[in-house]
Design a protein around this motif. Structure first.
Motif, short mmCIF file in Angstrom:
data_model
loop_
_atom_site.label_atom_id
_atom_site.label_comp_id
_atom_site.label_asym_id
_atom_site.label_seq_id
_atom_site.Cartn_x
_atom_site.Cartn_y
_atom_site.Cartn_z
N LEU A 13 0.86 -1.29 0.05
CA LEU A 13 0.11 0.02 0.07
C LEU A 13 0.98 1.13 0.13
CD1 LEU A 13 -3.23 0.44 0.04
CD2 LEU A 13 -2.83 0.71 2.43
N SER A 51 2.83 1.70 -3.35
CA SER A 51 1.85 1.93 -4.45
C SER A 51 1.50 3.55 -4.32
CB SER A 51 0.55 1.22 -4.65
OG SER A 51 -0.13 1.20 -3.55
N HIS A 52 1.44 3.99 -3.04
CA HIS A 52 0.93 5.51 -2.95
C HIS A 52 2.19 6.23 -3.13
CE1 HIS A 52 1.08 9.10 -0.24
NE2 HIS A 52 -0.11 9.01 -1.00
N ASP A 96 0.08 5.65 -7.13
CA ASP A 96 -1.05 4.96 -7.64
C ASP A 96 -2.52 5.07 -6.93
OD1 ASP A 96 0.52 4.04 -9.87
OD2 ASP A 96 1.02 1.98 -8.75
N ILE A 97 -2.51 5.58 -6.02
CA ILE A 97 -3.80 5.61 -5.10
C ILE A 97 -4.63 6.53 -5.48
CG2 ILE A 97 -4.68 5.85 -2.66
CD1 ILE A 97 -2.30 3.59 -1.83
N THR A 146 -7.77 6.35 1.70
CA THR A 146 -6.51 5.54 1.98
C THR A 146 -5.26 6.35 1.68
OG1 THR A 146 -7.58 3.87 0.72
CG2 THR A 146 -5.20 3.39 0.99
N ALA A 147 -5.47 7.47 1.05
CA ALA A 147 -4.25 8.39 0.79
C ALA A 147 -4.10 9.11 2.03
CB ALA A 147 -4.75 9.45 -0.40
N ILE A 176 -2.30 7.02 4.59
CA ILE A 176 -0.81 6.86 4.48
C ILE A 176 -0.08 8.04 4.67
CG2 ILE A 176 0.46 6.57 2.56
CD1 ILE A 176 -1.32 4.70 1.07
N GLN A 177 -0.88 9.18 4.42
CA GLN A 177 -0.29 10.65 5.28
C GLN A 177 0.00 10.42 6.67
OE1 GLN A 177 1.13 12.60 3.43
NE2 GLN A 177 0.37 12.17 1.48
N LYS A 231 2.75 8.08 7.18
CA LYS A 231 4.01 8.74 6.90
C LYS A 231 4.49 9.87 8.09
CE LYS A 231 4.87 8.28 2.04
NZ LYS A 231 4.70 9.47 0.92
#
Ligand SMILES: [Zn+2]
Length: 120
Positions: free
Chosen positions: A36, A39-40, A44-45, A50-51, A54-55, A58
């Protein structure tokens, strides 16, 4: 200009490898899926939720690691754009030996030294 760098593929591999290492550590620490995160990183996301997640993941990186990840992503983007290895200051091609050691260098040795001399 990027075509002048003979080891571009090798450098790209080094960058991808470094990025993978950072993301792998992050995935382990946060219990997230490496796929995941990767791909981010590739852009790709499309899914907003989801983005955002992920932020958030991160953001738990240390500022040093985050900076490094950012540098890696910038370098990879430049490879895509065909502007990789060009000094951000003078526009000359950065010495390839230097890039092999420091693949996300954005200044040539001359400009880097100049900046250090001026305390920048
Ligand atoms: Zn320069």
């Amino acid at each position: 200009m990027t075509d002048d760098i003979r080891n571009l593929e090798k450098i790209k591999e080094m960058l991808l490898e470094e990025r993978r290492e950072i993301l792998e550590r992050l995935a382990k620490k946060q219990g997230a899926h490496l796929e995941l995160l990767e791909s981010h990183a590739k852009g790709d996301i499309a899914d907003q939720a989801t983005a955002l997640e992920i932020q958030r993941i991160k953001s738990t990186l240390s500022s040093m690691e985050r900076q490094k990840l950012q540098n890696i992503e910038n370098a990879l983007k430049k490879i895509e754009d065909g502007t990789y290895g060009i000094c951000a200051e003078c526009g000359e091609l950065i010495d390839e030996k230097r890039l092999m050691i420091k693949p996300f260098a954005i200044y040539c040795v001359k400009c880097k030294e100049e900046k250090e001399k001026n305390g920048l």
